[in-house]
Enzyme design. Sequence first.
Site, PDB file in Angstrom:
ATOM      1  N   ALA A  28      -4.268  -0.290  -6.480  1.00 23.98           N
ATOM      2  CA  ALA A  28      -4.005   0.440  -5.311  1.00 23.98           C
ATOM      3  C   ALA A  28      -3.617   1.928  -6.195  1.00 23.98           C
ATOM      4  O   ALA A  28      -3.781   3.075  -5.373  1.00 23.98           O
ATOM      5  CB  ALA A  28      -2.038  -0.156  -5.840  1.00 23.98           C
ATOM      6  N   ILE A  54      -2.425  -3.212 -20.498  1.00 24.79           N
ATOM      7  CA  ILE A  54      -2.211  -4.439 -19.894  1.00 24.79           C
ATOM      8  C   ILE A  54      -2.708  -4.189 -18.565  1.00 24.79           C
ATOM      9  O   ILE A  54      -3.466  -3.180 -17.907  1.00 24.79           O
ATOM     10  CB  ILE A  54      -0.997  -3.451 -19.224  1.00 24.79           C
ATOM     11  CG1 ILE A  54       0.598  -3.442 -20.355  1.00 24.79           C
ATOM     12  CG2 ILE A  54      -0.433  -4.109 -17.594  1.00 24.79           C
ATOM     13  CD1 ILE A  54       1.697  -2.898 -19.836  1.00 24.79           C
ATOM     14  N   LYS A  90     -17.381  -8.625   6.253  1.00 25.11           N
ATOM     15  CA  LYS A  90     -16.538 -10.203   6.983  1.00 25.11           C
ATOM     16  C   LYS A  90     -16.634 -10.092   8.431  1.00 25.11           C
ATOM     17  O   LYS A  90     -15.516  -8.283   8.508  1.00 25.11           O
ATOM     18  CB  LYS A  90     -15.343  -9.485   5.575  1.00 25.11           C
ATOM     19  CG  LYS A  90     -14.470 -10.670   6.509  1.00 25.11           C
ATOM     20  CD  LYS A  90     -13.445 -10.732   5.280  1.00 25.11           C
ATOM     21  CE  LYS A  90     -11.941 -11.384   5.992  1.00 25.11           C
ATOM     22  NZ  LYS A  90     -10.755 -11.192   4.666  1.00 25.11           N
ATOM     23  N   PRO A 108     -11.256 -14.262  14.308  1.00 28.28           N
ATOM     24  CA  PRO A 108     -12.249 -13.584  14.443  1.00 28.28           C
ATOM     25  C   PRO A 108     -11.546 -12.002  13.945  1.00 28.28           C
ATOM     26  O   PRO A 108     -10.332 -11.689  14.928  1.00 28.28           O
ATOM     27  CB  PRO A 108     -13.480 -13.378  14.918  1.00 28.28           C
ATOM     28  CG  PRO A 108     -12.193 -13.175  16.110  1.00 28.28           C
ATOM     29  CD  PRO A 108     -11.267 -14.612  15.437  1.00 28.28           C
TER      30      PRO A 108
END
Length: 536
Positions: A28, A54, A90, A108
């Site tokens: 992010a 962290i 993908k 899809p």
Amino acid sequence: MTARGAAGDHFGDPGKSRRVVIVGGGTAGWMTASYLAAAFGDRIDLTVVESAHIGTVGVGEATFSDIRHFFEFLRLAESDWMPACNATYKLAVRFENWREPGHHFYHPFEQLGSVDGFPLSDWWLRHPATNRFDKDCFVMASLCDAERSPRYLDGTLLDQGFVEQDHDESAARSTIAEYQGVQIPYAYHFEAHLLATYLTGYSTRRGVRHIVDNVVDVGLDEDGFITHVATAEHGELSADLFVDCTGFRALLLNKALGEPFVSYQDTLPNDSAVALQVPLDMDREPLRPCTTATAQEAGWIWTIPLISRIGTGYVYAGDYSTPEQAERVLRDFVGPAAADVPANHIKMRIGRSRRSWVKNCVAVGLSSGFVEPLESTGIFFIHHAIEQMVKYFPSGRGDELQRELYNRSIAHVMDGVREFLCLHYVGARRADNQYWKDTKTRKIPDALAERIEIWKHKVPDTESVYPYYHGLPPYSYNCILLGAGGIEVRHSPALDLADERAALAEFQRIRIKADKLVQELPTQNEYFAQMRADTH
Ligand code: FAD
């Protein structure tokens, strides 16, 4: 927390650049930094501060088809960023065992066609060409079954005329050859930490200041605006706008500003995960062009093929499984390949902050909200949030309306994805243990319950989805309803009277296209082996 004088001094002063401090350097933080740098250049003064102690959440490797626009906005060519992040293509999410053991279907990235005003899914219920809804209605399902790459060995994308066209203005205008005229929607798998590293380089080359340090305090003024964040070793960092990318901790938004978190746990009980990074031999194992979600006794397992390894993890409900049981289920699923690999156990916070933008603080990523990654929406939420942030970028402290519009947009999309995920569980035929039986009786959002009643008589179309539209197209709901098979849906009565020849011809056209593409395209393994050979 400390209180002191007014924050946001540079807002409203056109002579001064806006100062933005981003706290957090996970996916992010760096997506936000690079996007803002690309959008505003040196008209904005950007700093990212991230802790060396962290860690990041360490997962988040599968994306949604909109992600291509992120890379395109940054003017990053696939040939540059994909090898750096061990990325693969993908085309879909593959769901295994949600209906019954051994069954699979795809969601899809391909629009559903229609004939005579009725969606193909409706025609399929009336006249199924085969028993595979997904293969009859979408080309991509066949490409996924055959493990095909969307690109030919010479790098060109599969013939666009072969797939329902997704209107895509930015692709038409793209200055990057690989994206020019791209009409087929597809997404990527990538290694999250490599992407963060890649975007760190991108951002710092564009002037973003990078500080590695712990934020130990947050200063507020008398109106509750953040004046600065205090670091352990670099003093105080003041800014006009603070972006909270501190992950599930939500250090600025939830902790310092006290914005409440709205849990989705009552409708989506999966609150835990255990992940493994499995070594992969690309010469022997298939690189499926899809993320696979395999239903399990208390949740589901994701499988994400990357060039370097397979990312896998079990998302489960802590009320139905202990972490030890979950790790055993995952290790049994993966087999000996990951015997020596340490497991990463993660507690997930499911839901969203009531508002993601409060005063001069915007939360992006896990600090803003999160739903289990069944449809790979975490990075999609980040991308959507950054686009909205640019759209509603404030000119000053009094921009209440900008903040309100932003918050509405974020809540709308997250609440919508929550509903869509609920459909996967209530709509799955599987009910073979207490976990899966409870998915049929658990509370679901009212709007979804109402729509399911409609869909039992009329499969999702534009009219039955858009009144409640939350960013997911009607075809997505069709895929889950017809694929997961737990809710009985009927074709429209009108189709009993209609001439079915055009619909059957359309199924035939899809079959011919799919067969031709399966013949022509290389497998993902062949494609990436060739790419590797070309670069060495
Ligand atoms: P994090 O990765 O947790 O990063 C937090 C950052 O804040 C770190 O850099 C940390 O050092 C910093 N930080 C924290 N406190 C301080 C402090 N005091 N001082 C300085 N720095 C601090 N999304 C997808 O799109 N697809 C997926 O397949 C997917 N799978 C997921 C699976 C699981 C089990 C989970 C939990 C999430 C998944 N996600 C997925 C979501 C995705 O991982 C996240 O959206 C993404 O990684 C963004 O995380 P983040 O940057 O918000 O937080």
